[in-house]
Design an enzyme around this catalytic site. Structure first.
Site: not given
Ligand code: GTP
Ligand code: IMP
Ligand code: MG
Length: 419
Positions: A14, A17, A41-42, A186
């Site tokens: 999170d 990415k 979850g992106h 992850q």
């Molecule tokens: P990964 O799980 O690493 O792929 O991250 P993600 O892209 O899935 O992001 P996730 O939705 O888990 O949480 C990141 C949130 O932060 C998303 O809503 C992005 O749009 C937002 N975000 C990304 N970069 C920035 C930033 O520099 N500043 C802020 N305020 N938000 C950001």
């Molecule tokens: P699993 O991958 O569902 O087996 O979860 C194992 C651990 O990885 C748990 O602590 C989850 O919260 C964490 N995890 C799995 N995928 C993600 C991700 O995309 N972002 C953050 N944590 C994750």
């Molecule tokens: Mg995520």
């Protein structure tokens, strides 16, 4: 001459990415995902539209690019069909010219999801069947996509045209000098070998997983960039040395809880839970997959240094620098104190990690909104100093700085790391 850029998570996932991968995808010809499943979850924001991906590579919304789900992935067929249909509803009709799924990616069954939901609570898994599916793979009893699509279910029929021996087009693209972006899922600290075992996922989200999860050699990789949040978050259970507030306080907080002026005041007086809440609210730290509140904490330089070592990083992309806008003082962890011994080396023993007390350096915050800056020079000097400290602790340069969810809120610091 094309390039191969690997983007991974430098912390517990999170890190943002999704945004960076989407940004880089514009210049890539091929976007490939190597590991994990719908536990990821992106979030990608394009104009006013928000896209949430769990299985599909983030490049899927860029027309004319080839996206690959690699052999290292675990796929629940109804989920990928749902994502494809969701995109179709938004006007993106995906064809096998744009998406290929490895014939040797493993299939997650409904039974495996049920097992994960029943047994994964201790670790706090996402309940998507990830662990049980990888168990079957390692036990050599798993079902692979190539076999699955020979069946007659509606999902098998829908996915059949997309399934291929993906190492072929991928290696052809490399030989033809195309730009290849490898999208991690992850994060480093969730790696089954290198993370906070047993509080980890069941695959290798570290840089090495990019090779085994796709069928390409390490000699083909030009840069390895870890997306690194300017603070730290973790979802689920497990040790977290720089955590602000307790795990329990975070779990009891509701997503609809407002961030109040009182919270900000308390945070600036040093209340740890409120400091954590400020980061959670400003950074919208709620799981894309499960909606769970994420635990938040200060930047951990020990982990950053570890991530540089085990991934062979060439740079880091620092995200969410804007989320500190309320804070007058910021702490940053430079080392751990374990039983009175100060160390910069991340300990692999869970027992030692649980005892680790962060050694902090305190820095001035900038306490203002930076989300509208146009260049690095416009950043307040305190924000520049904070970014430099992160760079120093990680031991590699910052290639990208992100200060908001939108694409334009991105500064390129080191062009040669990118395409
Ligand atoms: P990964 O799980 O690493 O792929 O991250 P993600 O892209 O899935 O992001 P996730 O939705 O888990 O949480 C990141 C949130 O932060 C998303 O809503 C992005 O749009 C937002 N975000 C990304 N970069 C920035 C930033 O520099 N500043 C802020 N305020 N938000 C950001
Ligand atoms: P699993 O991958 O569902 O087996 O979860 C194992 C651990 O990885 C748990 O602590 C989850 O919260 C964490 N995890 C799995 N995928 C993600 C991700 O995309 N972002 C953050 N944590 C994750
Ligand atoms: Mg995520």
């Amino acid at each position: 001459m094309g390039k191969t850029v690997v983007v991974i998570g430098g912390q517990w996932g999170d890190e943002g990415k999704g945004k960076l991968v989407d940004f880089l995808a514009e210049q890539a010809d091929v976007i490939a995902r190597a590991t994990g499943g719908a536990n990821a979850g992106h979030t990608v924001v394009v104009g006013d539209t928000k896209f949430k991906f769990h299985l599909l590579p983030s490049g899927t919304i860029h027309p004319g690019k080839l996206n690959i789900c690699g052999n290292g992935m675990v796929i629940h067929p109804p989920q990928i069909v749902k994502e494809l249909e969701g995109l179709e509803e938004k006007g993106f009709k995906i064809t096998p010219n744009e998406l290929l799924i490895s014939s040797s990616a493993h299939v997650i069954t409904d039974a495996q999801i049920e097992i994960d939901k029943a047994k994964g609570k201790k670790i706090g898994t996402t309940g998507r069947g990830i662990g049980p599916c990888y168990m079957a793979k390692i036990e050599r009893t798993g079902l692979r996509m190539g076999e699955f699509v020979r069946g007659s279910s509606p999902e098998a029929q829908k996915l059949r045209p997309f399934v291929a021996d993906t190492y072929v087009p991928l290696n052809e693209a490399l030989s033809a000098g195309k730009n290849v972006l490898i999208e991690g899922a992850q994060g480093t600290m969730l790696d089954i070998d290198h993370g906070t075992y047993p509080y980890v996922t069941s695959s290798n989200p570290t840089a090495g997983g990019a090779c085994t999860g796709l069928g390409i050699g390490p000699t083909k990789i030009d840069s390895v960039i870890a997306i690194t949040k300017a603070y730290t978050t973790r979802v689920g259970r497990g040790p977290f040395p720089t955590e602000l507030g307790t795990d329990e306080q975070t779990m009891n907080e509701s997503k609809d809880d407002e961030l109040t002026d009182v919270d900000i005041k308390k945070a600036n007086k040093g209340d740890e839970y409120c400091l954590g809440k400020v980061l959670r609210k400003r950074g919208a730290e709620y799981g894309t997959t499960t909606g769970r509140a994420r635990r938040t904490g200060w930047f951990d330089g020990v982990i950053a240094r570890y991530s540089t070592a085990i991934n062979g990083l060439t740079s880091i992309a620092v995200t969410k620098l804007d989320c500190f806008s309320d804070m007058k003082r910021i702490k940053i962890c430079t080392a751990y104190d374990i039983d009175g011994e100060i160390t910069k080396d991340y300990p692999l023993s869970l027992e030692r990690l649980e005892k680790a007390k962060p050694v902090y350096e305190e820095m001035d915050g900038w306490a203002c909104d930076i989300s509208d800056i146009g260049s690095f020079d416009e950043l307040p000097k305190e924000a520049k100093a904070y970014a430099s400290k992160i760079e120093e602790l990680a031991g590699v340069p910052i290639s990208v700085l992100s200060f908001g969810p939108e694409r334009r809120k991105t500064l390129i610091m080191k062009e040669d790391e990118l395409f």
